[in-house]
Write an enzyme that holds these catalytic residues in place. Structure first.
Site, PDB file in Angstrom:
ATOM      1  N   PHE A 156       7.877   0.314 -22.342  1.00 41.16           N
ATOM      2  CA  PHE A 156       7.351   1.260 -22.415  1.00 41.16           C
ATOM      3  C   PHE A 156       6.596   2.508 -21.358  1.00 41.16           C
ATOM      4  CE2 PHE A 156       4.566   3.722 -25.426  1.00 41.16           C
ATOM      5  CZ  PHE A 156       5.696   4.723 -26.252  1.00 41.16           C
ATOM      6  N   ARG A 158       6.733   5.583 -18.587  1.00 43.84           N
ATOM      7  CA  ARG A 158       6.839   7.178 -18.569  1.00 43.84           C
ATOM      8  C   ARG A 158       8.497   7.716 -19.307  1.00 43.84           C
ATOM      9  NH1 ARG A 158       5.816   5.655 -13.211  1.00 43.84           N
ATOM     10  NH2 ARG A 158       4.098   6.379 -11.727  1.00 43.84           N
ATOM     11  N   ILE A 159       9.634   6.999 -18.963  1.00 43.32           N
ATOM     12  CA  ILE A 159      10.844   7.352 -18.769  1.00 43.32           C
ATOM     13  C   ILE A 159      10.813   7.275 -20.672  1.00 43.32           C
ATOM     14  CG2 ILE A 159      13.165   7.905 -19.076  1.00 43.32           C
ATOM     15  CD1 ILE A 159      13.256   6.855 -16.232  1.00 43.32           C
ATOM     16  N   SER A 178       7.610  -4.098 -25.232  1.00 42.34           N
ATOM     17  CA  SER A 178       7.229  -3.959 -24.160  1.00 42.34           C
ATOM     18  C   SER A 178       6.308  -5.409 -23.460  1.00 42.34           C
ATOM     19  CB  SER A 178       6.555  -2.931 -23.712  1.00 42.34           C
ATOM     20  OG  SER A 178       5.538  -2.614 -22.509  1.00 42.34           O
ATOM     21  N   ARG A 237      19.509   0.707 -16.260  1.00 38.67           N
ATOM     22  CA  ARG A 237      20.434  -0.326 -15.100  1.00 38.67           C
ATOM     23  C   ARG A 237      21.874  -0.883 -15.748  1.00 38.67           C
ATOM     24  NH1 ARG A 237      18.807   3.012 -12.153  1.00 38.67           N
ATOM     25  NH2 ARG A 237      17.988   2.931 -10.092  1.00 38.67           N
ATOM     26  N   GLU A 266      28.579   0.128 -10.293  1.00 35.79           N
ATOM     27  CA  GLU A 266      28.477   1.303 -10.437  1.00 35.79           C
ATOM     28  C   GLU A 266      29.213   1.336  -8.793  1.00 35.79           C
ATOM     29  OE1 GLU A 266      25.145   3.699 -10.987  1.00 35.79           O
ATOM     30  OE2 GLU A 266      25.051   2.066 -13.079  1.00 35.79           O
ATOM     31  N   HIS A 284      26.043   7.786 -14.493  1.00 37.74           N
ATOM     32  CA  HIS A 284      24.261   7.996 -13.928  1.00 37.74           C
ATOM     33  C   HIS A 284      24.041   9.639 -13.250  1.00 37.74           C
ATOM     34  CE1 HIS A 284      22.142   5.247 -12.010  1.00 37.74           C
ATOM     35  NE2 HIS A 284      21.014   5.793 -11.700  1.00 37.74           N
TER      36      HIS A 284
HETATM   37  C1  DGY Z   1      16.522   5.951 -10.209  1.00 37.57           C
HETATM   38  O1  DGY Z   1      16.078   6.701  -9.854  1.00 37.57           O
HETATM   39  O2  DGY Z   1      16.572   4.880  -9.989  1.00 37.57           O
HETATM   40  C2  DGY Z   1      18.133   6.748 -10.729  1.00 37.57           C
HETATM   41  O3  DGY Z   1      18.714   6.182 -11.587  1.00 37.57           O
HETATM   42  C3  DGY Z   1      18.752   7.339  -9.636  1.00 37.57           C
HETATM   43  O4  DGY Z   1      18.895   6.261  -8.774  1.00 37.57           O
END
Ligand code: DGY
Length: 318
Positions: A156, A158-159, A178, A237, A266, A284
């Site tokens: 939990f 910022r994104i 969280s 990730r 990746e 990504h």
């Molecule tokens: C990050 O900023 O961690 C994104 O996944 C791009 O690298």
């Protein structure tokens, strides 16, 4: 005074490269591909600052390169699980990242993946291109609306919060798992147990950092807790998810769909994911807007400027 030597492992947007070139002796790795361990070790010896991105691996052996000149690793990105932070700390190498500037762009992609999976956008697009569309009909490609669904956020930060804000605009209800309770959220939104959250979320969206603690937090057992109509979204990730287990769960109808923007190895994508049904796979793209990628470069530059002025860089993580 000689200008610090800086290496960018990849091309950056022009405005960001130009800002660095004004102050620094700047080299941009010419072939725009991830650098291997030998090239990174050579860079550690030849430059004052290294600016890698998520696709460069910096394990202990690279950080501890004998004759190291690099004093700061200024990562172009917020996630830094590709850098051995403990080794950097022990070696006295400063590490910085770029928090804040890619929050909105990444949250947009999380919501886009929810819409693409729940509204079956990719299936529809493919059908149309294949010439198989037979016209409007009341039962054609019915998806599900986001309105009223429970979004379970794993992590939990910022994104996750920016994703919640967008999801609320679509009428979704919010719950989260969280380590910490968020004081500004209703108490019932908090789930100390990821398994409990997974068992009730209509959409489970991952926003935890990579690393050994979170590796495969979404494994076969956790996937088995999710309802059959649920959707898994991952913009964090790839290492968070046991990818073969996810593919098997989709194939068996254990969950309805998945939307992924990130992968464990990746740019390789586990072949089982290609064979799984009801999965949207993006390369990504979380932070991939012109505005965001420039802002990320500017943030790296801010960190370098402060460091080379002998001050504390604002986004220091080691
Ligand atoms: C990050 O900023 O961690 C994104 O996944 C791009 O690298």
């Amino acid at each position: 005074m000689t200008r610090p030597r800086i290496l960018l492992t990849r091309r950056w947007p022009e405005a960001a490269e130009a800002r660095l070139a004004e102050r620094y002796d700047l080299t941009v790795s010419p072939d725009n591909k991830p650098l291997g361990a030998d090239a990174l070790a050579a860079a550690m010896r030849d430059y004052d600052a290294l600016c890698p991105s998520a696709s460069d691996r910096l394990p202990r052996a690279v950080i501890e390169t004998p004759g190291r000149r690099v004093r700061i690793i200024a990562n172009y990105g917020v996630g830094y699980d590709h850098i051995d932070i403990d080794a950097a700390r022990e070696a006295g190498v400063v590490v910085t990242n770029t928090p804040g500037v890619l929050t909105d762009a990444t949250a947009d992609i999380a919501v886009m993946l929810m819409l693409m999976t729940m509204r079956r956008a990719l299936e529809g697009e493919r059908e149309l291109r294949a010439g198989a569309w037979r016209g409007w009909r009341p039962t054609h490609l019915l998806g599900h609306s986001l309105e009223g669904k429970l979004l379970g956020l794993v992590g939990f930060g910022r994104i996750a919060r920016a994703t919640a804000k967008r999801a609320e605009a679509f009428g979704m209800r919010i719950a989260y798992h969280s380590r910490h309770v968020a004081e500004d959220m209703p108490a019932e939104a908090y789930h100390a147990s990821l398994a409990e959250l997974a068992a009730k979320a209509d959409v489970l969206s991952l926003h935890a950092p990579g690393g050994t603690e979170t590796r495969h937090m979404i494994d076969a057992a956790l996937l088995a807790r999710m309802p059959a109509h649920a959707v898994l979204i991952n913009t964090a990730r790839g290492s968070l998810v046991d990818e073969p287990a996810l593919a098997a769960t989709l194939t068996d109808g254990g969950i309805a769909a998945a939307g992924l923007d990130v992968y464990a190895e990746e740019p390789k994508v586990h072949p089982a994911l290609f064979d799984a049904p009801n999965i949207v796979l993006l390369p990504h793209l979380g932070s991939a807007t012109v505005e965001t990628r420039i802002a990320m470069g500017m943030k790296v530059a801010d960190n370098l400027d402060r460091f080379f002025a002998g001050e504390a860089p604002p986004d220091r993580v080691a």
